[in-house]
Design an enzyme around this catalytic site. Sequence first.
Site, PDB file in Angstrom:
ATOM      1  N   GLU A 118       0.828  -1.211   0.000  1.00 34.89           N
ATOM      2  CA  GLU A 118       0.000   0.000   0.000  1.00 34.89           C
ATOM      3  C   GLU A 118       0.863   1.262   0.000  1.00 34.89           C
ATOM      4  OE1 GLU A 118      -4.102  -0.548   2.108  1.00 34.89           O
ATOM      5  OE2 GLU A 118      -2.591  -1.492   3.374  1.00 34.89           O
ATOM      6  N   GLU A 138      -4.627  -9.063   2.887  1.00 40.83           N
ATOM      7  CA  GLU A 138      -5.540  -8.778   3.995  1.00 40.83           C
ATOM      8  C   GLU A 138      -6.772  -9.691   4.007  1.00 40.83           C
ATOM      9  OE1 GLU A 138      -3.144  -5.004   3.538  1.00 40.83           O
ATOM     10  OE2 GLU A 138      -3.931  -6.593   2.249  1.00 40.83           O
TER      11      GLU A 138
END
Length: 264
Positions: A118, A138
Site C-alpha cells: 500500500e 488482507e
Amino acid sequence: MNRAYETLALERVGDHVLLIRLNRPQAANAMNSRMGEELMDLFEGFQLDTEGLRALILTGSGDKAFCAGGDLKERNGMTDEQWLRQHAMFERMLRAIVACPIPLIGAINGAAYGGGCEMTAAFDFAYASENARFALTEVTLGIMPGAGGTQNLPRAMGERRAKEVILTGLPFTAQDAHEWGLINRVLPQDELLNATLETAQRIAGNAPISVRQAKQAIHRGLQMSLADGLAFEIECYNRMVTTQDRLEGVRAYNEKRKAQFRGV
C-alpha cells in the site's frame, strides 16, 4: 535533520535528497505502532518545513524485505479498541505520505506485503529490485486493505487488475508490478539504490517550486474533471511567473550554463 527515530534510519545525500530506511530488519521491516508513529511524525513535519529537501527516497533495511506489512505479532491479542486506535494512526500516516509536498520515490528492495504494498502505491513512483515481491493479503486474514490499497492500487494498475490482486490475496513479482503500472523500473538489487538516487538527484536539480507545483497539479488534477484540472494547472503555473527561479532558468538557458535554482 536532527530527528532521532527508533525504527527509521535517515541519511541526507548532498544538500537536497533524504534517504529514509524502514529499519526493523529483524522483523522484515514490518510496521509496528512505533514505526507508524515515526513515519507520521516525519511526513507531517514536511508539510510545515521541507528543510531544504527537494527529493525523498524510502526503502527498507537489508536486501530481503522492504516492508512485510503490519506487525502481526504486535497485533496478536489486541482488543477491538486497541486495533482501531492503531489503525487510525496508520491512516493518518498514509495521508501524510500522500500529502507530502516533496517528491517521494520508493526503492522497493524486497518483499512489500500488505501495508508495504500500500505504501508503494502511495509514493509518487517507485523502482524495485528483481527479487521484490508484492501482495495485499488482507482478505486472507479476515480484514481488507485499509491504508489506501483499494484506492491507490486501482489508480496505478486499473480497476480489474486491482480487484484480482486484492480479492485473491496472491503475491506477484516485480516484473508483474512493472507490467501492471505499479513499478516504473525493475533493477538488479545492487543497482537499485544508485539508480533511485540518480533519479532523485535529477529531480533535486530542477526548480523546486516548479517540481512541487507540478506534483500537486498531477495528483489533484486526476481527482477533478478535465476542465477543473486545467484551471488548477494554470493556478499552479502562475505561482512560478513571479519567482526568481523562473528568471534564473531563462537566463541560464541563454547563457548556456546549468541553472542554479534556490526555490524562491
